[in-house]
Each structure stands twice: as C-alpha cells, then as structure tokens.
Write a protein that holds these residues in place. Structure first.
Motif, short mmCIF file in Angstrom:
data_model
loop_
_atom_site.label_atom_id
_atom_site.label_comp_id
_atom_site.label_asym_id
_atom_site.label_seq_id
_atom_site.Cartn_x
_atom_site.Cartn_y
_atom_site.Cartn_z
N CYS A 1 20.29 -12.70 89.98
CA CYS A 1 20.12 -12.44 88.55
C CYS A 1 18.64 -12.21 88.24
CB CYS A 1 20.51 -13.65 87.70
SG CYS A 1 22.23 -14.08 87.72
N LYS B 1 26.02 -16.06 79.42
CA LYS B 1 24.93 -15.88 80.38
C LYS B 1 24.90 -17.03 81.40
CE LYS B 1 23.45 -11.95 78.91
NZ LYS B 1 23.57 -10.77 79.76
N THR C 1 20.77 -11.72 83.25
CA THR C 1 21.19 -12.89 82.49
C THR C 1 20.12 -13.18 81.44
OG1 THR C 1 21.90 -15.19 82.64
CG2 THR C 1 20.24 -14.49 84.23
N ASN D 1 29.94 -9.73 78.43
CA ASN D 1 28.85 -10.24 79.29
C ASN D 1 29.36 -10.96 80.54
OD1 ASN D 1 27.43 -9.30 77.12
ND2 ASN D 1 26.54 -11.26 76.53
N GLN E 1 27.54 -16.20 83.80
CA GLN E 1 27.12 -15.11 84.70
C GLN E 1 26.34 -15.67 85.89
OE1 GLN E 1 24.32 -12.28 83.08
NE2 GLN E 1 25.96 -10.83 82.72
N VAL E 2 25.47 -16.65 85.61
CA VAL E 2 24.68 -17.25 86.70
C VAL E 2 25.62 -17.96 87.67
CG1 VAL E 2 22.90 -18.96 87.28
CG2 VAL E 2 22.60 -17.47 85.29
N SER F 1 16.36 -12.67 84.83
CA SER F 1 16.51 -13.33 83.53
C SER F 1 15.31 -13.01 82.63
CB SER F 1 16.61 -14.85 83.78
OG SER F 1 16.81 -15.52 82.56
#
Ligand SMILES: NC(=O)c1ccc[n+]([C@@H]2O[C@H](COP(=O)([O-])OP(=O)(O)OC[C@H]3O[C@@H](n4cnc5c(N)ncnc54)[C@H](OP(=O)(O)O)[C@@H]3O)[C@@H](O)[C@H]2O)c1
Length: 247
Positions: free
Chosen positions: A184, A161, A143, A116, A164-165, A186
């Motif tokens: 992103c 996650k 995300t 991820n 990732q942001v 979500s």
C-alpha cells in the motif's frame, strides 16, 4: 528518480484523474504500456487522453465500475486478450462520503465500503489470477493514514482503508511464493479533486499540521508507487509506505 518499465504493462484504476493520473503519466514516461481506467467522468478521461496523445500507442483507456465484479472480470479478460497479462496493477480508484456515524446514511456507508474495499478486492482477485500464471507481479493500492488513526466524520472511509491494508497484508502472504508483491501507499493531504471541497480556512489549518507545511502533489505520490512497482523492490511486500509530508 529514473525508472525503466519498458516491456511491462501497468493497469491503473482511477488512472485518468488525480493521483492515478500522475501514476499513469509516470509509467508512460518510464516506457510502460498503461491501461488507465475510470468510472464515469468522460470529460476528464478525454482530457487525460488528449494530454498524453504523444504516448497513444502505449495508452489504452477503459471504463468500468470496480464495485461490479462482472465488469472487472470482463475488463481483465479484454486486457489479457489484447495486451497479455499485466505485470503491474495499481488501485487508485476511491471515494469519500463524509458524515458523523449518528447521521450517516446506510447508502453512504455501503458506497464507500463497496468502492474502496470490495472494489479493491475485485481488482486484486483478478490481478493475482493473471499474475500467478506468469509468476511475477506488483500490486499497489492507495490507502490512507485515516484507516490507522480514524477521523471524525469519516468512519466509512477509515473502515474501508483499514480493511484495504488488512486485505493487502493477507494477500501478500498468499502470493509471495509466486514472486508477486502487494503493498500500500498511504498518502496524506494530496491536492486533487478528492479534497477540493475543503473550505480554504480548513485547508490552512490542515497545512499547518503537516510538518512540511504543504499539501502533497499527485506526483509526490506517483514516485513511491513506481518505486514499489519496480523489479528492484522485490523484497518489499505487505508493507504500507506513508507519503504524508511527515503528518
Ligand atoms: N487526495 C488525497 O488527499 C488522498 C489522501 C489519501 C488517500 N487517497 C486515496 O488515493 C486514491 C486516489 O485519490 P485521488 O485524490 O486521486 O481521487 P480523485 O481525484 O477523486 O480520483 C478518483 C478516481 O477513482 C475513480 N473511481 C471512483 N469510484 C470508482 C468506481 N466505483 N469504479 C472505478 N473507478 C472509480 C474515479 O473515476 P472518475 O474519474 O470516472 O470519477 C477517479 O478516476 C483514493 O483511493 C483515495 O482514497 C487520496
């Protein structure tokens, strides 16, 4: 919502199944060339290919593992040679391997972070290298609100996650001057294989927690992804668009 992506090429990782498949199909419908990728599920990749045979001239399907930088690099080289630089890259590849921290296997921690977070980094790195040259690009990663609020049994997923942001926000600042936007989406609970293992009683409990009282569909997520991928979204970057039914 009508979108027009004629003349553009979109790469969608995890693009043969679940949310990624709906994104791939929405791009095809909007006139884009689509390169959908997957890791190992040949059967679903074939189902996806068969279901979209009417668009076969605009559809290319590749298999690689986002955690393997060498494979991602080879993939981008092949795409550039065959289709030119992509305008759009959507990272929808992702996994979960739930367990409470005290019982979590190191392997499950590593696999989720590798897929991820590191996988997203690998794809984003190669994507911006292509996009910098053409001074245009749209990158969207999937995300989860879990990265913001945490969830018992999903520390690895939540950390991946949240990371990732942070990656997306930092990258958006690095490439803004080249007219590349990075955002992103979500999603909340979306009815795909990803959450198919939830017992029915648990699903009912979660549905009651969603203000719109239903799980989302993959198409509910595809539309906001296409919105962020459109030329018209040129002033949105470094943002997280929640698609949660109000959760
Ligand atoms: N569904 C939800 O409720 C939900 C909620 C919030 C966020 N999300 C996020 O949305 C994204 C898509 O979820 P989904 O529901 O569409 O999941 P899904 O139906 O399980 O599909 C996941 C896709 O990712 C691919 N993939 C997994 N590991 C990979 C790897 N190492 N390399 C390359 N591809 C890989 C899979 O390939 P194969 O087909 O070969 O297995 C599959 O195509 C994920 O990032 C997920 O975290 C989902």
């Amino acid at each position: 919502m009508e979108f027009d992506f004629k003349g553009q090429t979109a790469i969608v990782t995890g693009g043969t199944r679940g949310i990624g498949r709906a994104v791939s199909e929405a791009f095809l419908k909007a006139g884009s060339k689509v390169i959908a990728t997957y890791r190992s599920n040949e059967e679903e990749a074939k189902n996806f290919s068969d279901a979209n045979s009417a668009h076969s001239e605009c559809l290319d399907i590749h298999r690689f593992d986002v955690t393997r930088y060498d494979e991602v690099e080879t993939f981008f080289k092949e795409v550039e040679e065959k289709h030119g630089a992509p305008q759009i890259v959507v990272v929808s590849s992702g996994i979960r391997a739930d367990s409470i921290v005290g019982m979590m296997k190191t392997e499950d921690w590593n696999n989720v972070i590798d897929t991820n977070l590191t996988g997203t980094f690998n794809v984003c790195k190669l994507a911006v290298q292509c996009m910098m040259r053409q001074k245009y690009g749209r990158i969207i990663t999937l995300t989860s609100p879990i990265g913001k609020i945490g969830f018992a049994g999903q520390a690895n997923y939540a950390a991946s996650k949240a990371g990732q942001v942070a990656l997306v926000k930092s990258l958006s600042k690095e490439v803004a001057s080249r007219k590349i936007t990075v955002n992103c989406v979500s999603p909340g609970f979306i009815d795909t294989d990803f959450i198919a293992d939830l017992p029915d009683e648990q699903r009912d409990v979660y549905k009651q927690q969603v203000p719109l009282k239903r799980f989302g569909t993959a198409r509910d997520v595809a539309t906001p992804v296409l919105f962020l991928a459109s030329k018209e979204s040129s002033y949105i970057t470094g943002s997280v668009l929640e698609v949660t039914g109000g959760l």
